[in-house]
Design a protein around this motif. Structure first.
Motif, short mmCIF file in Angstrom:
data_model
loop_
_atom_site.label_atom_id
_atom_site.label_comp_id
_atom_site.label_asym_id
_atom_site.label_seq_id
_atom_site.Cartn_x
_atom_site.Cartn_y
_atom_site.Cartn_z
N GLU A 10 5.15 2.70 -9.22
CA GLU A 10 6.44 2.77 -8.38
C GLU A 10 5.73 1.72 -7.18
O GLU A 10 5.82 1.21 -6.97
N MET A 11 4.04 2.32 -6.93
CA MET A 11 3.89 1.91 -6.12
C MET A 11 3.23 0.03 -6.92
O MET A 11 3.78 -0.89 -5.68
N PHE A 12 3.16 -0.16 -7.74
CA PHE A 12 2.30 -1.24 -8.33
C PHE A 12 3.60 -2.48 -8.20
O PHE A 12 4.32 -3.82 -8.03
N ILE A 13 4.74 -2.09 -8.91
CA ILE A 13 6.26 -2.12 -9.25
C ILE A 13 6.67 -2.82 -8.26
O ILE A 13 7.32 -4.24 -7.60
N HIS A 14 6.43 -2.28 -7.08
CA HIS A 14 7.41 -2.11 -5.70
C HIS A 14 6.67 -3.44 -4.90
O HIS A 14 6.49 -4.41 -4.18
N GLY A 15 4.93 -3.33 -5.06
CA GLY A 15 4.65 -4.40 -4.25
C GLY A 15 4.42 -6.11 -4.93
O GLY A 15 4.50 -6.77 -4.45
N THR A 16 4.70 -6.23 -6.22
CA THR A 16 4.07 -7.14 -7.05
C THR A 16 5.71 -7.60 -7.07
O THR A 16 5.72 -8.99 -6.82
N ARG A 17 7.68 -7.11 -6.75
CA ARG A 17 8.16 -7.77 -6.18
C ARG A 17 8.09 -8.37 -5.09
O ARG A 17 8.73 -9.57 -5.11
N ARG A 18 7.60 -7.70 -3.67
CA ARG A 18 7.66 -7.71 -2.44
C ARG A 18 7.11 -8.67 -2.50
O ARG A 18 7.63 -9.72 -0.44
N PHE A 19 5.64 -8.92 -2.73
CA PHE A 19 5.06 -9.54 -2.32
C PHE A 19 3.94 -10.75 -3.06
O PHE A 19 3.55 -11.25 -3.90
N ALA A 20 5.37 -11.04 -4.04
CA ALA A 20 5.46 -11.78 -5.23
C ALA A 20 4.53 -13.16 -5.23
O ALA A 20 3.22 -13.59 -6.20
N GLY A 21 4.91 -14.13 -4.23
CA GLY A 21 4.09 -14.97 -4.24
C GLY A 21 2.43 -15.54 -2.91
O GLY A 21 1.46 -16.13 -3.07
#
Length: 560
Positions: free
Chosen positions: A18-29
């Motif tokens: 959950e942490m990884f999925i959320h983080g990669t969406r929020r901070f993608a660039g």
């Protein structure tokens, strides 16, 4: 208590997926990781990290790894290590991080005890793995983090290609698989005080709770840039230097090595570093030496001015007054966190006086690892810190530190006897002696196993070491108990002098006189041995077990 203030905000997470999925969406660039190659720092964005993790997850599935299977990972701190760990963690595969400095027999032991079906290793270890595969039939697959693969070994590039091919065919294993908070995340093998390998089982809930608690207790930020210097297989660096940075949406830079620590600090303009006392003592000694060349009267005057400014005006002007020091450290460094052993309070104060927040904490692999840590505005430099928000700590009648909370391990893998010794009614018996003060701060005193019984008295080596280390000629020391028929154990001190000085009769007598004045007669070492250096563990502690083993071998040889 003085200094109590509310926790910092922290987003709840149930598991690492959950942490990884959320983080990669929020901070993608944004840059998630960066490493140095051919003299240049190469960033990997959160979007690119997500793509690599999905590809490797598919690759592991293509190799036949399913949830609850185990993959061992061994190598230097690098993106491939991080990607491998995340790919396994997010798809229910259990990670078995392996110490990159272990000998072949020790690596074999861990692979056999864990039953790992696959190993991902760097170029330094892949030859070793090839040899071990012949002895371990359950070890079905081996992956090289580098592209120079040999027969029977899959390169990391090929592993990702296998995964991408599955995704293109409509099978995305990363998306299809799930984990729960109670899913086993990792098994970390720790030798423990007695040297018997024990596999610490940590769940997603264990690590997730520790991440949330750490962010609630310490002012770490999304804009932070972490420099990763400690071995990533260790729970301290893995949880708090790797996963915590990703949880925040921060950037991790992998240091080339300790010799280039300051250089890498400047190149990356890092703001936060996790380290051990050995590192902080070395860095601060160099800072002190550089300041002394400019005149300590100037330094002391600046410190007094800074203290007056804080007291009268409420302004912290330390970074301005010591801007030359900050420039030497990259100009952005703001927080240092110390663990692994107790740090000299003078070093902690010294960094803080220069305008750099310095916090030490306490924990064990078995507690994911943090149990307590000092806070930015509530700290005591001689204390291990305040217990984390969701962690209970109490001191047993015999002085042992006990801890209970969502961060405490499931137990030791396939080792019920060791588990029952360590866990009782949910309380972790840390094996450490400690105390708590009226303000709620935890103090670490001593490992229980390092107690020396001499002439009927209980002697704690760290107390003697503190006295010896206080002598101006001494850099560091280690005190051990040596078997003795008359005393049960006699006390021996190993001493390293400052600046490589020789142990002359005059220096030896001065140190002896200092010890006689400050150490009880029953606790006075019978022998002092001077050395150029003491053996160290990977996290910077003195490897006293090595010294004990040396003395035992000497006694055995003498008896023969």
């Amino acid at each position: 208590m003085k200094g109590i203030y509310p926790p910092y905000p922290a987003e709840p997470i149930a598991d690492i997926r959950e942490m990884f999925i959320h983080g990669t969406r929020r901070f993608a660039g944004k840059a998630a990781l960066q490493h140095k190659r051919a003299g240049e720092w190469i960033p990997i964005t959160y979007r690119e990290l997500r793509a690599d993790v999905e590809a490797v997850a598919g690759g592991l599935a293509a190799l036949g790894l399913h949830p609850s299977h185990k993959v061992a990972i061994v190598g230097d701190n690098r993106p491939e290590w991080a990607v491998s760990y995340l790919a396994a963690a997010c798809t229910g595969i259990v990670c078995v991080p392996v110490d990159k400095e272990l000998r072949e027999t020790e690596v074999r032991n861990i692979l056999e005890l864990s039953g790992a079906q696959a190993v991902i290793a760097d170029y330094r270890h892949i030859e070793m793995i090839c040899g071990l595969r012949r002895e371990l039939p359950f070890l079905a697959s081996a992956v090289s983090m580098d592209d120079a693969a040999r027969e029977g070994i899959i390169s990391f590039t090929e592993l990702k290609r296998l995964g991408r091919a599955r995704i293109e065919s409509g099978k995305n294993d990363f998306e299809d698989r799930t984990v729960t908070p109670d899913s086993l995340l990792s098994i970390l093998f720790t030798s423990g005080t007695m040297g018997n390998p024990k596999g610490v089982m940590l769940t997603h809930r264990n690590i997730a709770s520790n991440l949330v608690d750490a962010v609630r207790w310490v002012n770490l930020r999304t804009e932070d840039r972490f420099l990763s210097v400690l071995p990533i297989h260790h729970s301290y660096e893995c949880t708090d230097g790797f996963l915590l940075a990703l949880y925040l949406g921060a950037t991790i830079s992998y240091a080339e090595n300790l010799r280039r620590f300051v250089e890498n600090l400047c190149e990356t303009r890092s703001t936060a570093v996790l380290g051990v006392p050995l590192l902080w003592h070395a860095v601060y000694s160099k800072i002190e030496a550089a300041m002394a060349e400019r005149g300590m009267w100037k330094v002391n005057a600046a410190k007094k001015l800074a203290a007056l400014s804080e007291k009268v005006l409420g302004l912290n002007i330390r970074r301005l007054l010591f801007r030359a020091v900050h420039r030497k450290l990259g100009g952005s460094l703001r927080i240092l966190i110390s663990g692994g052993a107790a740090v000299d309070p003078a070093v902690a104060r010294g960094f803080r006086e220069l305008g750099i927040t310095f916090l030490q904490g306490y924990g064990l692999t078995e507690s994911s690892p943090i149990i307590a840590v000092n806070r930015n505005e509530a700290f005591k430099d001689d204390a291990a810190g305040l217990p984390l928000p969701s962690v209970e700590v109490r001191i047993a009648e015999d002085g042992e530190i006990l801890a209970r909370g969502p961060n405490i391990m499931l137990g030791y893998y396939n080792n019920p006897d060791a588990t029952s010794d360590a866990l009782e009614d949910g309380w972790l018996h840390t094996g450490d002696l400690g105390a708590m003060d009226e303000d709620g701060f935890l103090y670490f005193r001593q490992r229980i196993k390092r107690m020396i019984i001499s002439s009927g008295y209980s002697v704690y080596p760290s107390q003697i070491e503190n006295v010896i280390n206080a002598h101006e000629k001494v850099l560091t020391s280690c005190v051990i108990g040596v078997p003795d028929p008359y005393r049960m154990q006699k006390i021996k001190a190993f001493v390293v002098l400052r600046d490589g000085a020789e142990a002359t009769d005059e220096i030896n007598e001065a140190i002896l006189e200092h010890c006689r004045k400050n150490i009880a007669k029953y606790a006075m070492p019978c022998e002092f041995e001077y050395r150029a250096a003491l053996p160290k563990t990977l996290v910077g502690k003195v490897a006293y077990l090595e010294l004990e083993k040396e003395e035992e071998e000497k006694l055995r040889a003498a008896g023969e």
